[in-house]
Each structure stands twice: as C-alpha cells, then as structure tokens.
Design an enzyme around this catalytic site. Structure first.
Site, PDB file in Angstrom:
ATOM      1  N   ILE A  26       0.851  -1.166   0.047  1.00  0.00           N
ATOM      2  CA  ILE A  26       0.035   0.089   0.046  1.00  0.00           C
ATOM      3  C   ILE A  26       1.146   1.252  -0.012  1.00  0.00           C
ATOM      4  CG2 ILE A  26      -1.895   1.296   1.334  1.00  0.00           C
ATOM      5  CD1 ILE A  26      -2.401  -1.579   2.594  1.00  0.00           C
ATOM      6  N   ASN A  52      -1.848   4.279  -4.145  1.00  0.00           N
ATOM      7  CA  ASN A  52      -2.614   5.240  -3.489  1.00  0.00           C
ATOM      8  C   ASN A  52      -1.920   6.670  -3.424  1.00  0.00           C
ATOM      9  OD1 ASN A  52      -4.749   6.122  -1.363  1.00  0.00           O
ATOM     10  ND2 ASN A  52      -2.989   6.342  -0.155  1.00  0.00           N
ATOM     11  N   TYR A  79      -3.017  17.682 -11.562  1.00  0.00           N
ATOM     12  CA  TYR A  79      -3.861  16.447 -11.056  1.00  0.00           C
ATOM     13  C   TYR A  79      -4.801  15.925 -12.019  1.00  0.00           C
ATOM     14  CZ  TYR A  79      -6.381  14.110  -7.464  1.00  0.00           C
ATOM     15  OH  TYR A  79      -7.073  13.003  -6.685  1.00  0.00           O
ATOM     16  N   LYS A  90      -4.070  12.016 -13.215  1.00  0.00           N
ATOM     17  CA  LYS A  90      -5.087  10.921 -12.961  1.00  0.00           C
ATOM     18  C   LYS A  90      -5.584  10.331 -14.112  1.00  0.00           C
ATOM     19  CE  LYS A  90      -4.893  10.787  -8.441  1.00  0.00           C
ATOM     20  NZ  LYS A  90      -4.600   9.360  -7.906  1.00  0.00           N
ATOM     21  N   THR A  99      -9.889  14.151   4.206  1.00  0.00           N
ATOM     22  CA  THR A  99      -8.577  13.792   4.374  1.00  0.00           C
ATOM     23  C   THR A  99      -7.819  15.141   4.237  1.00  0.00           C
ATOM     24  OG1 THR A  99      -8.085  13.542   1.970  1.00  0.00           O
ATOM     25  CG2 THR A  99      -8.659  11.678   3.321  1.00  0.00           C
TER      26      THR A  99
HETATM   27  N1  LIG Z   1      -9.330  13.129  -0.624  1.00  0.00           N
HETATM   28  C1  LIG Z   1     -10.104  13.185  -1.485  1.00  0.00           C
HETATM   29  O1  LIG Z   1     -11.051  13.681  -1.613  1.00  0.00           O
HETATM   30  C2  LIG Z   1      -9.611  12.343  -2.797  1.00  0.00           C
HETATM   31  C3  LIG Z   1     -10.624  12.255  -3.993  1.00  0.00           C
HETATM   32  C4  LIG Z   1     -10.436  11.528  -5.088  1.00  0.00           C
HETATM   33  C5  LIG Z   1      -9.051  10.861  -5.098  1.00  0.00           C
HETATM   34  N2  LIG Z   1      -8.385  11.201  -4.208  1.00  0.00           N
HETATM   35  C6  LIG Z   1      -7.125  10.078  -4.245  1.00  0.00           C
HETATM   36  O2  LIG Z   1      -7.025   9.331  -3.062  1.00  0.00           O
HETATM   37  C7  LIG Z   1      -5.670   9.111  -2.738  1.00  0.00           C
HETATM   38  C8  LIG Z   1      -5.320   9.310  -1.318  1.00  0.00           C
HETATM   39  O3  LIG Z   1      -5.650  10.659  -1.103  1.00  0.00           O
HETATM   40  P1  LIG Z   1      -5.780  11.046   0.367  1.00  0.00           P
HETATM   41  O4  LIG Z   1      -6.752  12.257   0.424  1.00  0.00           O
HETATM   42  O5  LIG Z   1      -5.691  10.171   1.380  1.00  0.00           O
HETATM   43  O6  LIG Z   1      -4.292  12.185   0.437  1.00  0.00           O
HETATM   44  P2  LIG Z   1      -3.422  12.512   1.861  1.00  0.00           P
HETATM   45  O7  LIG Z   1      -4.593  12.570   3.180  1.00  0.00           O
HETATM   46  O8  LIG Z   1      -3.042  13.799   1.552  1.00  0.00           O
HETATM   47  O9  LIG Z   1      -2.521  11.456   2.148  1.00  0.00           O
HETATM   48  C9  LIG Z   1      -1.764  11.220   0.930  1.00  0.00           C
HETATM   49  C10 LIG Z   1      -0.622  10.134   1.354  1.00  0.00           C
HETATM   50  O10 LIG Z   1       0.289   9.992   0.311  1.00  0.00           O
HETATM   51  C11 LIG Z   1       1.477   9.895   0.964  1.00  0.00           C
HETATM   52  N3  LIG Z   1       2.607  10.593   0.151  1.00  0.00           N
HETATM   53  C12 LIG Z   1       2.484  11.888  -0.334  1.00  0.00           C
HETATM   54  N4  LIG Z   1       3.718  12.233  -1.224  1.00  0.00           N
HETATM   55  C13 LIG Z   1       4.559  11.269  -1.070  1.00  0.00           C
HETATM   56  C14 LIG Z   1       5.609  10.877  -1.656  1.00  0.00           C
HETATM   57  N5  LIG Z   1       6.541  11.828  -2.187  1.00  0.00           N
HETATM   58  N6  LIG Z   1       6.002   9.743  -1.510  1.00  0.00           N
HETATM   59  C15 LIG Z   1       5.490   8.673  -0.851  1.00  0.00           C
HETATM   60  N7  LIG Z   1       4.275   8.830  -0.240  1.00  0.00           N
HETATM   61  C16 LIG Z   1       3.778  10.117  -0.540  1.00  0.00           C
HETATM   62  C17 LIG Z   1       1.404  10.663   2.253  1.00  0.00           C
HETATM   63  O11 LIG Z   1       2.425  10.200   3.252  1.00  0.00           O
HETATM   64  P3  LIG Z   1       3.631  10.955   3.578  1.00  0.00           P
HETATM   65  O12 LIG Z   1       3.344  12.223   3.765  1.00  0.00           O
HETATM   66  O13 LIG Z   1       4.110  10.192   4.837  1.00  0.00           O
HETATM   67  O14 LIG Z   1       4.704  10.732   2.570  1.00  0.00           O
HETATM   68  C18 LIG Z   1       0.028  10.203   2.717  1.00  0.00           C
HETATM   69  O15 LIG Z   1       0.219   8.945   3.182  1.00  0.00           O
HETATM   70  C19 LIG Z   1      -4.693   9.985  -3.984  1.00  0.00           C
HETATM   71  O16 LIG Z   1      -4.482   9.056  -4.881  1.00  0.00           O
HETATM   72  C20 LIG Z   1      -5.989  11.123  -4.170  1.00  0.00           C
HETATM   73  O17 LIG Z   1      -5.565  11.519  -5.447  1.00  0.00           O
HETATM   74  C21 LIG Z   1      -8.493  11.658  -2.999  1.00  0.00           C
END
Ligand SMILES: NC(=O)c1ccc[n+]([C@@H]2O[C@H](COP(=O)([O-])OP(=O)(O)OC[C@H]3O[C@@H](n4cnc5c(N)ncnc54)[C@H](OP(=O)(O)O)[C@@H]3O)[C@@H](O)[C@H]2O)c1
Length: 249
Positions: free
Chosen positions: A6, A85, A152, A156, A189
């Site tokens: 993951i 993810n 973005y 995607k 998030t």
């Molecule tokens: N939130 C929404 O509404 C939403 C909607 C549609 C799609 N998504 C998609 O869902 C997925 C998760 O999003 P989220 O909302 O959970 O985001 P989030 O809360 O910002 O979490 C992002 C995760 O990615 C990791 N990450 C960021 N930069 C990284 C790097 N350079 N290397 C390795 N890991 C990295 C972060 O961990 P570290 O900071 O510890 O590295 C964190 O665990 C993404 O693909 C996003 O595009 C989200």
C-alpha cells in the site's frame, strides 16, 4: 497469506486501507515518506504482519531500490495486492502559472510512480499463480476537467488510460493480473484540507469545495476503504475497469 503493498499508507485513505489490511494472517507492506507509528502498533495488536518502508516515491532514482525491497518482503503469499494510493493534488494554479518543479513532482508521484510499480508488479509476478490485483486510486478528476487542476486531472487521466491498456493486455494472459482504477470520491482527508487552502484566484471551485466540508458531505476514508476491500474480496473484477465508490454504496 495475503500480501498487500500500500503506497501513501501513513495518512488519509492509505491509512484507512492499511487498517482494513490488518487482519490476522495478512502481510501489509506500508510505503510512505513518514512512518505512522500508532498505525504500526495497531497492526501488531491485531496480529497482522507489517513491514514499514520509508520512501519518497517522487524520487525516480530511488524507485528500483524501493521495488526490490518491497518484493523481497513478499514471502509465501497466496494472494498479492498492490494499491497505488499515494498522490498530491498540488500544484493548484491555472496553466501558465505552474512552477516546473511542482509540475514534475505531481507527474512523478501521481503518474510515473504507479505506472512503474504496476509494470514491476506484472513482471515480477508472472510465475505467481495465485490471485494478483493492482488497484490504481483514481478520481473523478481523471474524467472531467476542473479549473486550476490541470496537473492533477492530467496525471489521473494518464494513469486511468494506463490502467485500461494494461488491463486489456492482461485479459490475454493465461495467468492475468487484475488491474483496476478505483475512484474514492471526495473524502475528509489532508488532501481536501489542502484543496480548501487554495486561493480563489487559482481555483474557481474553492467555495464549492469549502461547502462540502461545511455541509458534511465528505465521505470518511474508513467507509471508502471498507467498500474497496469488499470489492477486492469478490472474484468478479473486470480488468481495466474504472470502479466508482458511488456505485458501491
Ligand atoms: N481526498 C479526496 O477527496 C480524494 C478524492 C479523489 C481521489 N483521491 C485520491 O486518493 C488518494 C489518497 O488521497 P488522500 O486524500 O488520502 O491524501 P492525503 O491524506 O494527503 O494522503 C496522501 C498519502 O500519500 C503519501 N505521500 C505523499 N507524497 C508522497 C511521496 N512523495 N512519496 C510517498 N508517499 C507520499 C502521504 O504520506 P507521507 O506524507 O508520509 O509521505 C500520505 O500517506 C490519492 O491518490 C488521491 O488522489 C482523494
């Protein structure tokens, strides 16, 4: 034993997906830049085997070593899952005002890293006869343009097409990998918090996204992760398909 790899496992959806993984007998390989210590403690309490790998997936030069490390941890698994993810929504600015460094980071983390990881997964598991699945976490932004989100949306969208092509190719294999896109919808998030901080000049929908939070319409990542796991448990996944949380609720 089932093994789940993951990415972006430390926060948000990745953290919630990791919690779903923490069932006795599963091995959860968690990749992110930071380590969520409380999450790892929880895994151990629940009897899951957990491996935490600290890596910045936007640094392309480091990816081969990360891939070697991840695959060296797999051991004797019956089922293998890769959940791509990790992602960032930034830079949020109209095209013409985008900084090259931020653009490169977005392209590397959101597009190149999951493509390279999926490519390696297909190659390294070609002789593995158990169930094998790749989930590329997608977004509605892969399918429709959003003002200020050219980086973005395009990363995607690119990942979505890669998933479709790789899924199509796998259909011809005797021992295929199932590769799907999964759109989690809007979730509460850190990524949404970052979106709400964007300047209205850069992002025409700033007010709309603020209203999602104010009206409580953001889904919990826990609910989304549960639905994803129910989906993965079934044997009916269609290769290359875009699965949308809205159709699973
Ligand atoms: N939130 C929404 O509404 C939403 C909607 C549609 C799609 N998504 C998609 O869902 C997925 C998760 O999003 P989220 O909302 O959970 O985001 P989030 O809360 O910002 O979490 C992002 C995760 O990615 C990791 N990450 C960021 N930069 C990284 C790097 N350079 N290397 C390795 N890991 C990295 C972060 O961990 P570290 O900071 O510890 O590295 C964190 O665990 C993404 O693909 C996003 O595009 C989200």
């Amino acid at each position: 034993m089932k093994t789940y790899m993951i990415t972006g496992a430390s926060k948000g959806l990745g953290e919630a997906v990791s919690v779903q993984c923490f069932q006795e007998g599963n091995h959860c390989i968690l990749v992110a830049r930071s380590t969520n210590v409380a999450l790892i403690e929880r895994a151990k309490l629940q009897g899951a085997q957990v491996t935490s790998i600290s890596a910045d997936l936007s640094i392309m030069e480091q990816l081969p070593a990360v891939i070697e490390r991840v695959f060296s941890e797999i051991g004797n698994s019956d089922e293998l899952y890769l959940i791509n993810n990790a992602g960032v929504v930034e830079p949020i600015k109209p095209a013409g005002q985008l900084e090259q460094g931020k653009l490169e980071l977005s392209m590397k983390l959101n597009y190149l890293a999951p493509v390279i990881l999926t490519n390696s997964f297909i190659d390294k598991t070609k002789d593995f006869t158990g169930k094998k699945t790749v989930v590329n976490i997608s977004s509605g932004a892969a399918l429709r343009p959003i003002h200020g989100w050219s980086a973005y949306c395009s990363t995607k969208a690119g990942l979505e097409m890669f998933t479709r092509v790789a899924g199509l190719e796998q259909q011809k294999e005797e021992n295929p990998v199932k590769i799907i896109s999964f759109s989690p919808g809007i979730m509460d998030t850190g990524m949404q918090a970052n979106i709400r901080m964007a300047d209205e000049k850069d992002f025409a929908d700033a007010e709309l996204f603020q209203s999602y939070k104010d009206k409580g319409t953001l889904r919990s990542p826990q609910l989304v992760a549960e639905k994803l796991f129910r989906l993965l448990e079934g044997d009916q996944l269609e290769n290359g398909k875009f699965y949308d949380i809205k159709e699973l609720i």
